[in-house]
Scaffold this motif. Structure first.
Motif, short mmCIF file in Angstrom:
data_model
loop_
_atom_site.label_atom_id
_atom_site.label_comp_id
_atom_site.label_asym_id
_atom_site.label_seq_id
_atom_site.Cartn_x
_atom_site.Cartn_y
_atom_site.Cartn_z
N MET A 1 -30.85 20.60 -17.04
CA MET A 1 -30.16 19.52 -16.35
C MET A 1 -30.37 18.19 -17.06
N THR A 2 -31.60 17.90 -17.47
CA THR A 2 -31.84 16.61 -18.07
C THR A 2 -31.32 16.53 -19.50
N ALA A 3 -31.12 17.68 -20.14
CA ALA A 3 -30.57 17.66 -21.48
C ALA A 3 -29.14 17.13 -21.46
N SER A 4 -28.40 17.44 -20.41
CA SER A 4 -27.04 16.94 -20.28
C SER A 4 -26.66 16.85 -18.82
N PRO A 5 -27.17 15.84 -18.11
CA PRO A 5 -26.84 15.71 -16.70
C PRO A 5 -25.37 15.46 -16.44
N THR B 1 -31.35 15.07 -8.81
CA THR B 1 -32.27 15.54 -9.85
C THR B 1 -32.66 14.40 -10.79
N VAL B 2 -31.72 13.50 -11.07
CA VAL B 2 -32.01 12.34 -11.92
C VAL B 2 -33.08 11.47 -11.25
N VAL C 1 -35.25 10.49 -14.74
CA VAL C 1 -34.48 10.55 -15.98
C VAL C 1 -33.24 9.69 -15.80
N LEU C 2 -33.06 8.72 -16.66
CA LEU C 2 -31.94 7.78 -16.63
C LEU C 2 -32.03 6.76 -15.50
N ALA D 1 -34.08 10.91 -4.05
CA ALA D 1 -33.76 12.25 -4.55
C ALA D 1 -33.54 13.20 -3.38
N MET D 2 -34.44 13.17 -2.42
CA MET D 2 -34.32 14.08 -1.27
C MET D 2 -33.06 13.77 -0.48
#
Length: 160
Positions: free
Chosen positions: A13-17, A57-58, A63-64, A72-73
């Motif tokens: 996911m974090t490789a390409s959100p 997730t970000v 991340v970002l 997040a929740m």
């Protein structure tokens, strides 16, 4: 261990959100990350489950955007409560591993079950581990094996 499976998913996911929120891909590709996060928030607020999931997730992983477990929740629950299996799985991993919430395997099992009921293989696997070890659910080797078998089939068939 379950956290390894969640970590592998997080790496994807974090490789390409942008993959999970295609409406905002151009901003991501240009490296305009604050604008990308803002666009995801706008789309999520408009009811886009994939963008709500991705933003969750970000925010969870920092991340970002700045890490924000409550945010997040909120984002993950929005999509999970509307049947988004990946969001249900991610909430399960948060409870399972005490990531941003108090560790609670019974609550993790409840969320994994929701995703597993939709044939989400990673949730079936993690739920199987809980049954195998008797964590948050009664120990049940036969149920664990059944879930592992379903997981192998569903992860392979869906490319999870």
């Amino acid at each position: 261990m379950r956290i390894l499976l969640a970590a592998a998913v997080a790496c994807v996911m974090t490789a390409s959100p942008a993959l999970a929120c295609p409406e905002a891909q151009d901003l991501y590709r240009k490296g305009w990350y604050p604008e990308y996060v803002q666009k995801m928030a706008e789309l999520a607020d408009g009811g886009n489950l994939e963008c709500s999931f991705t933003l969750g997730t970000v925010l969870r992983d920092g991340v970002l955007a700045t890490q924000d477990f409550d945010g997040a929740m909120k984002r993950l629950r929005f999509s999970a409560d509307r049947g988004h299996a990946f969001s249900q799985f991610e909430i399960g991993t948060m409870y399972d591993n005490g990531y941003g919430v108090a560790q609670d395997q019974a609550e993790a099992a409840r969320w994994y079950q929701k995703a597993a009921d939709q044939n989400f293989g990673m949730a079936q696997y993690n739920l199987g581990v809980l049954y195998q070890d008797g964590l948050g659910v009664p120990k049940d080797a036969a149920k664990a094996e059944q879930l592992f078998a379903l997981s192998r089939e569903n992860v392979t068939n869906t490319g999870q």
